[in-house]
Design a protein around this motif. Structure first.
Motif, PDB file in Angstrom:
ATOM      1  N   LEU A 165      55.852 -16.637 -12.398  1.00 45.99           N
ATOM      2  CA  LEU A 165      54.960 -17.730 -12.803  1.00 45.99           C
ATOM      3  C   LEU A 165      55.468 -17.906 -14.246  1.00 45.99           C
ATOM      4  CD1 LEU A 165      52.636 -19.410 -12.879  1.00 45.99           C
ATOM      5  CD2 LEU A 165      51.149 -17.672 -13.521  1.00 45.99           C
ATOM      6  N   LEU A 166      55.764 -16.712 -15.021  1.00 44.34           N
ATOM      7  CA  LEU A 166      56.247 -16.662 -16.618  1.00 44.34           C
ATOM      8  C   LEU A 166      57.388 -17.690 -16.567  1.00 44.34           C
ATOM      9  CD1 LEU A 166      54.938 -13.198 -17.721  1.00 44.34           C
ATOM     10  CD2 LEU A 166      53.936 -15.384 -18.263  1.00 44.34           C
ATOM     11  N   ILE A 167      58.274 -17.148 -15.958  1.00 42.57           N
ATOM     12  CA  ILE A 167      59.486 -17.913 -16.037  1.00 42.57           C
ATOM     13  C   ILE A 167      59.402 -19.392 -15.643  1.00 42.57           C
ATOM     14  CG2 ILE A 167      62.027 -18.199 -14.680  1.00 42.57           C
ATOM     15  CD1 ILE A 167      61.789 -14.998 -14.492  1.00 42.57           C
ATOM     16  N   ARG A 168      58.751 -19.714 -14.608  1.00 46.55           N
ATOM     17  CA  ARG A 168      58.380 -21.120 -14.348  1.00 46.55           C
ATOM     18  C   ARG A 168      57.828 -21.880 -15.213  1.00 46.55           C
ATOM     19  NH1 ARG A 168      60.648 -24.848 -11.284  1.00 46.55           N
ATOM     20  NH2 ARG A 168      58.814 -26.759 -10.948  1.00 46.55           N
ATOM     21  N   LEU A 169      56.895 -21.176 -16.030  1.00 46.79           N
ATOM     22  CA  LEU A 169      56.151 -21.946 -17.223  1.00 46.79           C
ATOM     23  C   LEU A 169      56.902 -22.089 -18.501  1.00 46.79           C
ATOM     24  CD1 LEU A 169      52.759 -20.038 -17.256  1.00 46.79           C
ATOM     25  CD2 LEU A 169      53.205 -22.289 -16.294  1.00 46.79           C
TER      26      LEU A 169
ATOM     27  N   CYS B 267      43.993 -14.737  -4.741  1.00 46.44           N
ATOM     28  CA  CYS B 267      43.665 -14.264  -3.645  1.00 46.44           C
ATOM     29  C   CYS B 267      44.014 -12.747  -3.526  1.00 46.44           C
ATOM     30  CB  CYS B 267      44.503 -14.879  -2.453  1.00 46.44           C
ATOM     31  SG  CYS B 267      43.869 -16.549  -2.040  1.00 46.44           S
ATOM     32  N   ILE B 268      45.161 -12.083  -3.741  1.00 46.03           N
ATOM     33  CA  ILE B 268      45.371 -10.829  -3.932  1.00 46.03           C
ATOM     34  C   ILE B 268      44.416  -9.912  -4.825  1.00 46.03           C
ATOM     35  CG2 ILE B 268      46.909  -9.187  -4.625  1.00 46.03           C
ATOM     36  CD1 ILE B 268      49.531 -11.125  -3.872  1.00 46.03           C
TER      37      ILE B 268
ATOM     38  N   ILE C 108      51.154 -23.579  -9.175  1.00 41.57           N
ATOM     39  CA  ILE C 108      49.800 -23.587  -8.517  1.00 41.57           C
ATOM     40  C   ILE C 108      49.897 -22.578  -7.396  1.00 41.57           C
ATOM     41  CG2 ILE C 108      47.939 -24.989  -7.234  1.00 41.57           C
ATOM     42  CD1 ILE C 108      49.000 -27.383  -8.867  1.00 41.57           C
ATOM     43  N   LEU C 109      51.039 -22.496  -6.535  1.00 40.48           N
ATOM     44  CA  LEU C 109      50.983 -21.645  -5.441  1.00 40.48           C
ATOM     45  C   LEU C 109      50.994 -20.301  -5.685  1.00 40.48           C
ATOM     46  CD1 LEU C 109      51.428 -21.191  -2.408  1.00 40.48           C
ATOM     47  CD2 LEU C 109      53.874 -21.176  -2.824  1.00 40.48           C
ATOM     48  N   ILE C 110      51.634 -19.983  -7.040  1.00 41.89           N
ATOM     49  CA  ILE C 110      51.613 -18.516  -7.366  1.00 41.89           C
ATOM     50  C   ILE C 110      50.248 -18.190  -8.073  1.00 41.89           C
ATOM     51  CG2 ILE C 110      52.699 -17.074  -9.114  1.00 41.89           C
ATOM     52  CD1 ILE C 110      55.193 -18.674  -9.253  1.00 41.89           C
ATOM     53  N   TYR C 111      49.538 -19.264  -8.699  1.00 37.34           N
ATOM     54  CA  TYR C 111      48.217 -18.823  -9.308  1.00 37.34           C
ATOM     55  C   TYR C 111      47.462 -18.566  -8.079  1.00 37.34           C
ATOM     56  CZ  TYR C 111      43.493 -20.412 -10.507  1.00 37.34           C
ATOM     57  OH  TYR C 111      42.070 -20.621 -10.701  1.00 37.34           O
TER      58      TYR C 111
ATOM     59  N   ILE D 209      50.884 -37.489  -8.595  1.00 34.91           N
ATOM     60  CA  ILE D 209      50.993 -36.376  -7.575  1.00 34.91           C
ATOM     61  C   ILE D 209      52.185 -35.669  -7.492  1.00 34.91           C
ATOM     62  CG2 ILE D 209      50.619 -35.650  -5.072  1.00 34.91           C
ATOM     63  CD1 ILE D 209      47.928 -36.260  -6.720  1.00 34.91           C
ATOM     64  N   ASN D 210      53.236 -36.567  -7.379  1.00 32.53           N
ATOM     65  CA  ASN D 210      54.563 -36.082  -6.990  1.00 32.53           C
ATOM     66  C   ASN D 210      55.105 -35.131  -8.445  1.00 32.53           C
ATOM     67  OD1 ASN D 210      54.755 -37.092  -4.566  1.00 32.53           O
ATOM     68  ND2 ASN D 210      55.698 -38.980  -5.319  1.00 32.53           N
ATOM     69  N   LYS D 211      54.442 -35.343  -9.416  1.00 32.87           N
ATOM     70  CA  LYS D 211      54.993 -34.596 -10.758  1.00 32.87           C
ATOM     71  C   LYS D 211      54.123 -33.415 -10.960  1.00 32.87           C
ATOM     72  CE  LYS D 211      57.785 -37.940 -12.352  1.00 32.87           C
ATOM     73  NZ  LYS D 211      59.175 -37.487 -12.353  1.00 32.87           N
ATOM     74  N   ILE D 212      53.271 -33.231 -10.139  1.00 33.42           N
ATOM     75  CA  ILE D 212      52.426 -31.703 -10.241  1.00 33.42           C
ATOM     76  C   ILE D 212      53.284 -30.608  -9.980  1.00 33.42           C
ATOM     77  CG2 ILE D 212      50.424 -30.737  -9.521  1.00 33.42           C
ATOM     78  CD1 ILE D 212      48.893 -33.235  -9.295  1.00 33.42           C
ATOM     79  N   ASP D 213      53.639 -29.549 -10.745  1.00 36.07           N
ATOM     80  CA  ASP D 213      54.250 -28.443 -10.317  1.00 36.07           C
ATOM     81  C   ASP D 213      53.440 -27.646  -9.450  1.00 36.07           C
ATOM     82  OD1 ASP D 213      56.466 -26.798 -11.050  1.00 36.07           O
ATOM     83  OD2 ASP D 213      55.093 -25.485 -11.633  1.00 36.07           O
ATOM     84  N   TRP D 214      53.539 -27.759  -7.953  1.00 33.92           N
ATOM     85  CA  TRP D 214      52.968 -27.186  -6.990  1.00 33.92           C
ATOM     86  C   TRP D 214      53.448 -25.738  -7.017  1.00 33.92           C
ATOM     87  CZ3 TRP D 214      48.901 -29.423  -5.257  1.00 33.92           C
ATOM     88  CH2 TRP D 214      48.689 -30.619  -5.527  1.00 33.92           C
ATOM     89  N   ILE D 215      54.641 -25.419  -7.425  1.00 36.46           N
ATOM     90  CA  ILE D 215      55.057 -23.951  -7.534  1.00 36.46           C
ATOM     91  C   ILE D 215      54.423 -23.079  -8.368  1.00 36.46           C
ATOM     92  CG2 ILE D 215      57.107 -22.243  -8.218  1.00 36.46           C
ATOM     93  CD1 ILE D 215      59.035 -24.661  -7.584  1.00 36.46           C
TER      94      ILE D 215
END
Length: 424
Positions: A340-344, A24-25, A16-19, A8-14
């Motif tokens: 999101l692209l930079i993060r990926l 929603c938008i 997921i939040l952007i997604y 769980i700690n290794k999941i990239d929540w950033i």
């Protein structure tokens, strides 16, 4: 600490939040695109597109849950199986698919439609990652280049049978990943040169001017450079091939269906047919421009309310955002996509195995291609080819496919240490 807690700690929540923010938008903008002031319905009404999209969002959450609880080894071990399944679906689509606007690209399941070409993208990405993870693989060698290109071109050829040029075009995004993995630069220089010559050939009314310019450049290089027989012959041959390409391109374009020819011509001359072929792009630009800096306000877009822009909830969803939220809203969404692209890219570079890195760059490449082409299409910088904006445009196939594509990578990233252990 338990292994589940570590996972769980290794999941990239950033990511997921952007997604979640983009989804929603997009959902609110889909409602705005179909909003009717005289017969206003709730955003949750399942009889309109926003309500239907909510169903797709809910099922996308279910898909995310399945992906995140599944064994991470599944995606690597069954990558070629996924590829084979979707190649099969693409093969039968022209025969058993539902025909819409002259294309047999969808399977109809009751009131829902699924587009195999959308899902084949993540399957192709997995197949490329599996193929390229082999220790002997080297993209500088011609045999491996041809094999990788074959994996890409098989679904492309089948999609063109539907025919769906826009979806087929997306698969060229995989060459962005191949550049990162060592594809020789000369191919990209050649491709960019061909694109530049193509734009000039299509944009200049009389190709004789372009031919004279090509001949002059080749002659100038010959005169200023080293004057050896082999070099003069090589440069002359390049000039002849370039001139031949200009005239062959003109012939190929003349053989395209009339609506595709019109879309290309409108790109260079928006006023060519403002009430016909150029209507979508013209109205889209008017909608975006009329939004100004802050926009007209949510549900206050006049271009949107009166249905001036066709397909505004799908391919042209960005102009709804531009009209109602203006430059500010458009800028925020573009920043979210870029983040999101930079993060990926960051996630892809930190992978411990080539399989995960290649797949990660496939995700980046596809999302980047869709993002750039869709927005360029809505502001008149690219022909209208029917490419949705990721996580934003209405449609189950689009949302599901992008969700699966992204979350498989997030799953692989969360297990990158275990993946390394398997390799050792």
């Amino acid at each position: 600490m338990r292994q589940d807690d570590l996972y769980i700690n290794k999941i990239d929540w950033i990511s997921i939040l952007i997604y979640a923010t983009l989804v929603c938008i997009g959902w609110f903008n889909i409602y705005a695109a179909v909003y009717d002031e005289q017969a206003a319905k709730s955003i949750f009404d399942f009889s309109i597109n926003s309500g239907k999209q909510l169903v797709w969002i809910g099922t996308a959450v279910l898909l995310i849950t399945i992906i995140m609880v599944a064994d991470y080894r599944l995606f690597e071990n069954l990558s070629l199986v996924f590829y084979g399944i979707f190649v099969f679906f693409l093969l039968i689509t022209p025969f058993f698919g539902k025909e819409i606007n002259g294309q047999r690209a969808w399977f109809e399941l009751g009131s829902f439609r699924l587009q195999p070409a959308e899902f084949a993208k993540f399957a192709t990405a997995l197949a490329l990652a599996k193929f390229m993870e082999r220790p002997s693989f080297d993209l500088s060698q011609t045999k491996y280049q041809l094999q990788a290109v074959a994996i890409i071109m098989i679904p492309v050829a089948l999609i063109m049978l539907q025919p769906d040029t826009g979806s087929a075009m997306v698969y060229s995004a995989f060459f962005i990943m191949m550049y990162r993995e060592g594809m020789p630069q000369r191919y990209y220089v050649l491709a960019l040169t061909l694109i530049a010559v193509s734009l000039l050939a299509l944009g200049i009314e009389n190709n004789l001017y372009l031919v004279i310019a090509i001949a002059a450049v080749v002659l100038l290089i010959i005169l200023l450079g080293k004057k050896s027989i082999s070099r003069i012959i090589s440069l002359s041959l390049i000039g002849v091939l370039a001139i031949g390409y200009v005239y062959s391109l003109e012939y190929v374009v003349s053989k395209l269906p009339q609506h595709q020819q019109n879309r290309i011509m409108v790109l260079f001359d928006p006023d060519l047919d403002p009430l016909g072929v150029g209507w979508n792009v013209t109205q889209s630009k008017i909608a975006i421009g009329s939004g100004g800096f802050l926009g007209k306000g949510y549900l206050e877009g006049t271009q949107t309310k009166f249905d001036f822009v066709p397909e505004q909830h799908t391919d042209f969803i960005f102009c709804t955002l531009g009209e109602e939220f203006g430059w500010t809203g458009s800028f925020v969404v573009i920043i979210l996509f870029c983040a999101l692209l930079i993060r990926l890219i960051f996630l892809a570079e930190r992978q411990k195995t080539r399989f995960s890195r290649v797949y990660g760059y496939c995700v980046v490449s596809i999302l980047l291609f869709h993002f750039m082409i869709n927005i360029a299409m809505t502001i008149g910088l690219f022909p209208v080819v029917g490419i949705p904006l990721p996580f934003f445009s209405y449609g189950g196939s689009s949302l599901w496919s992008f969700t699966i594509l992204l979350f498989i990578f997030i799953k692989l990233d969360s297990h990158r240490i275990q993946l390394l252990g398997r390799m050792n």
